[in-house]
Design an enzyme around this catalytic site. Structure first.
Site, PDB file in Angstrom:
ATOM      1  N   LYS A 169       0.871  -1.148   0.164  1.00 38.99           N
ATOM      2  CA  LYS A 169      -0.040   0.110  -0.072  1.00 38.99           C
ATOM      3  C   LYS A 169       1.049   1.188  -0.108  1.00 38.99           C
ATOM      4  O   LYS A 169       1.773   1.253   0.706  1.00 38.99           O
ATOM      5  CB  LYS A 169      -1.050  -0.104   1.277  1.00 38.99           C
ATOM      6  CG  LYS A 169      -2.054  -0.985   1.304  1.00 38.99           C
ATOM      7  CD  LYS A 169      -2.607  -1.045   2.550  1.00 38.99           C
ATOM      8  CE  LYS A 169      -3.671  -2.252   2.312  1.00 38.99           C
ATOM      9  NZ  LYS A 169      -4.341  -2.430   3.539  1.00 38.99           N
ATOM     10  N   GLY A 170       0.628   2.123  -0.980  1.00 36.61           N
ATOM     11  CA  GLY A 170       1.200   3.339  -0.861  1.00 36.61           C
ATOM     12  C   GLY A 170       0.424   4.614  -0.645  1.00 36.61           C
ATOM     13  O   GLY A 170      -0.773   4.401  -0.154  1.00 36.61           O
ATOM     14  N   ASP A 200      13.018  10.290  -7.701  1.00 37.68           N
ATOM     15  CA  ASP A 200      12.687   9.520  -6.449  1.00 37.68           C
ATOM     16  C   ASP A 200      13.554   8.212  -6.215  1.00 37.68           C
ATOM     17  O   ASP A 200      12.883   7.105  -5.806  1.00 37.68           O
ATOM     18  CB  ASP A 200      11.273   9.339  -6.451  1.00 37.68           C
ATOM     19  CG  ASP A 200      10.624   9.168  -4.957  1.00 37.68           C
ATOM     20  OD1 ASP A 200      11.412   9.482  -3.970  1.00 37.68           O
ATOM     21  OD2 ASP A 200       9.590   8.787  -4.437  1.00 37.68           O
TER      22      ASP A 200
HETATM   23  N1  ATP Z   1       5.699  -4.470  -9.720  1.00 38.79           N
HETATM   24  C1  ATP Z   1       5.642  -4.722  -8.309  1.00 38.79           C
HETATM   25  N2  ATP Z   1       5.835  -5.891  -7.931  1.00 38.79           N
HETATM   26  C2  ATP Z   1       5.780  -6.425  -6.669  1.00 38.79           C
HETATM   27  N3  ATP Z   1       5.347  -5.469  -5.935  1.00 38.79           N
HETATM   28  C3  ATP Z   1       5.207  -4.297  -6.024  1.00 38.79           C
HETATM   29  C4  ATP Z   1       5.312  -3.865  -7.742  1.00 38.79           C
HETATM   30  N4  ATP Z   1       5.040  -2.421  -7.539  1.00 38.79           N
HETATM   31  C5  ATP Z   1       4.734  -2.271  -6.342  1.00 38.79           C
HETATM   32  N5  ATP Z   1       4.786  -3.317  -5.384  1.00 38.79           N
HETATM   33  C6  ATP Z   1       4.669  -3.137  -3.958  1.00 38.79           C
HETATM   34  O1  ATP Z   1       3.598  -2.166  -3.678  1.00 38.79           O
HETATM   35  C7  ATP Z   1       4.000  -1.161  -3.056  1.00 38.79           C
HETATM   36  C8  ATP Z   1       3.477   0.044  -3.189  1.00 38.79           C
HETATM   37  O2  ATP Z   1       3.623   0.630  -4.431  1.00 38.79           O
HETATM   38  P1  ATP Z   1       3.936   1.883  -4.906  1.00 38.79           P
HETATM   39  O3  ATP Z   1       5.383   2.255  -4.138  1.00 38.79           O
HETATM   40  O4  ATP Z   1       4.078   1.996  -6.241  1.00 38.79           O
HETATM   41  O5  ATP Z   1       3.063   2.636  -4.552  1.00 38.79           O
HETATM   42  P2  ATP Z   1       2.803   4.254  -4.176  1.00 38.79           P
HETATM   43  O6  ATP Z   1       1.480   4.664  -3.684  1.00 38.79           O
HETATM   44  O7  ATP Z   1       3.335   5.001  -5.500  1.00 38.79           O
HETATM   45  O8  ATP Z   1       3.551   4.349  -2.858  1.00 38.79           O
HETATM   46  P3  ATP Z   1       4.422   5.514  -2.473  1.00 38.79           P
HETATM   47  O9  ATP Z   1       4.128   6.878  -3.670  1.00 38.79           O
HETATM   48  O10 ATP Z   1       4.014   5.933  -1.065  1.00 38.79           O
HETATM   49  O11 ATP Z   1       6.053   5.337  -2.642  1.00 38.79           O
HETATM   50  C9  ATP Z   1       5.543  -1.106  -3.061  1.00 38.79           C
HETATM   51  O12 ATP Z   1       6.205  -0.838  -1.776  1.00 38.79           O
HETATM   52  C10 ATP Z   1       6.069  -2.582  -3.433  1.00 38.79           C
HETATM   53  O13 ATP Z   1       5.921  -3.234  -2.196  1.00 38.79           O
END
Ligand code: ATP
Length: 358
Positions: free
Chosen positions: A18-19, A151
């Site tokens: 979850k981000g 980033d």
């Molecule tokens: N292609 C992928 N394969 C496996 N896990 C993934 C993948 N993409 C994302 N994740 C998992 O999902 C989590 C959240 O993804 P991501 O960082 O893209 O979300 P976000 O909402 O952009 O987060 P933030 O902006 O807070 O860093 C990641 O930390 C990772 O653990």
């Protein structure tokens, strides 16, 4: 454009993470891949959702903007030329209040989690060289497309099933418009008058979060709204370069600075400029000479490192003989929105993650 995904055909196997903007699921397409042999990572964002401020304090300045950030990230992904260390957009969907897109699943987790699995939380010299070399290739490719990643941090470097890296999280990436171009390696962007109050303004934020970032589309608006934040301020504080801290013009160099910070962290188990608080970290970024102990990495041996140091095991516990337990992404979001009647009792074991949004 990436092929359209039909949300009716998609089933999720688990929550990967979850981000601030959305939730990433491991999912498969029941029409083209009923056995879930080639599942993918599906990032789903709730349109016009308010980001939960208590949960994401370091993101507090871009609540209400989840779907705009998501659309930006999707557009960056769809514009990327194929590269082995960058994600390819497999497809996308839009359904009433949800927006989502699929990228290849990276079974090896991120470099931060992997580092914590190592002895003393540091990588071996050969592993460091491998990861740095691949990240250099990915950044160089992005820069050749005039994209500053902005980033870079270990959490955003994922390890594919093959053991090779993939950069993730492109919502801070920016297409650079060239104001001045004297040297192809020295593109200067965002030239603007330097304000003397810049440092005090930056040092006055006082948020405790690790990340201090503003979405590319919204920071401009924000700087008008509060008069507090400059549109050129992005990144994660421990990895942010001096020119960004100072509010100067910057270009692709911000990525190389972050790469240096990441290299240090992989080697020593901590970042070089981290202070007690944001203010101290920025002072260190501007003034501190990081301490280097031990031998330098011998880069002439790079050609010996041809194989990935870690290859995730293919057995993820979901063998094809077992019946797959899957769930609907839309229902997941509905349950999340619904007020919990019995707060301590989870209705389904939908999420393997402990940090639920409520
Ligand atoms: N292609 C992928 N394969 C496996 N896990 C993934 C993948 N993409 C994302 N994740 C998992 O999902 C989590 C959240 O993804 P991501 O960082 O893209 O979300 P976000 O909402 O952009 O987060 P933030 O902006 O807070 O860093 C990641 O930390 C990772 O653990």
């Amino acid at each position: 454009m990436a092929p359209e995904l039909y949300i009716d055909n998609i089933r999720a196997l688990k929550v990967l993470g979850k981000g601030a903007t959305g939730i990433v699921f491991l999912a498969h397409d029941t029409s083209s891949d009923p056995e879930a042999r080639s599942s993918f990572a599906l990032k789903v964002v709730q349109k016009s959702s308010l980001l939960h401020q208590h949960q994401h304090q370091h993101h507090h300045h871009h609540h209400k903007t989840a779907d705009r950030r998501a659309r930006w990230e999707m557009s960056v992904l769809s514009g990327l030329e194929a590269h082995p260390f960058l994600p390819s957009l497999l497809g996308s969907f839009e359904a009433h209040d949800l927006l989502g897109w699929a990228v290849p699943f990276c079974a090896g987790g991120d470099l931060n989690a992997l580092r914590y699995q190592q002895t003393d939380h540091v990588f071996s010299q050969s592993a460091i060289k491998f990861y740095l070399a691949e990240i250099v290739c990915a950044l160089d490719h992005l820069h050749s497309m005039r994209i500053a990643y902005r980033d870079l941090k270990p959490e955003n470097v994922l390890v594919q099933s093959s053991g090779h890296v993939t950069l993730t999280d492109f919502d801070l990436s920016k297409k650079l418009s060239v104001v001045q171009r004297s040297d192809p390696d020295d593109e200067i962007i965002q030239l603007k008058p330097r304000r003397t109050s810049r440092m005090t303004r930056i040092f006055g934020y006082g948020s405790e979060g690790k990340t201090a970032k503003v979405s590319p589309e919204n920071h401009r608006k924000m700087s008008f709204a509060g008069g507090e934040r400059s549109d050129s301020f992005v990144g994660t504080e421990e990895y942010v370069s001096p020119e960004v801290v100072r509010g100067d013009a910057y270009a692709y160099g911000v990525d190389w600075w972050a790469l240096g910070v990441l290299a240090y962290e992989m080697m020593y188990g901590r970042t070089p400029f981290r202070g007690k608080n944001r203010k101290e970290t920025y002072q260190n970024v501007l003034l501190k000479r990081p301490a280097f102990v031990g031998k330098r990495t011998a880069w002439d041996l790079l050609t010996e490192v041809v194989r990935p140091p870690f290859v995730p095991s293919t057995d993820d516990g979901e063998s094809s003989t077992e019946k797959l337990t899957t769930f609907d992404v839309r229902e997941y979001f509905q349950e999340m929105r619904a007020p919990p009647s019995i707060p301590s009792a989870p209705s389904h074991s939908l999420s393997s993650s402990s940090d639920d949004l409520f």
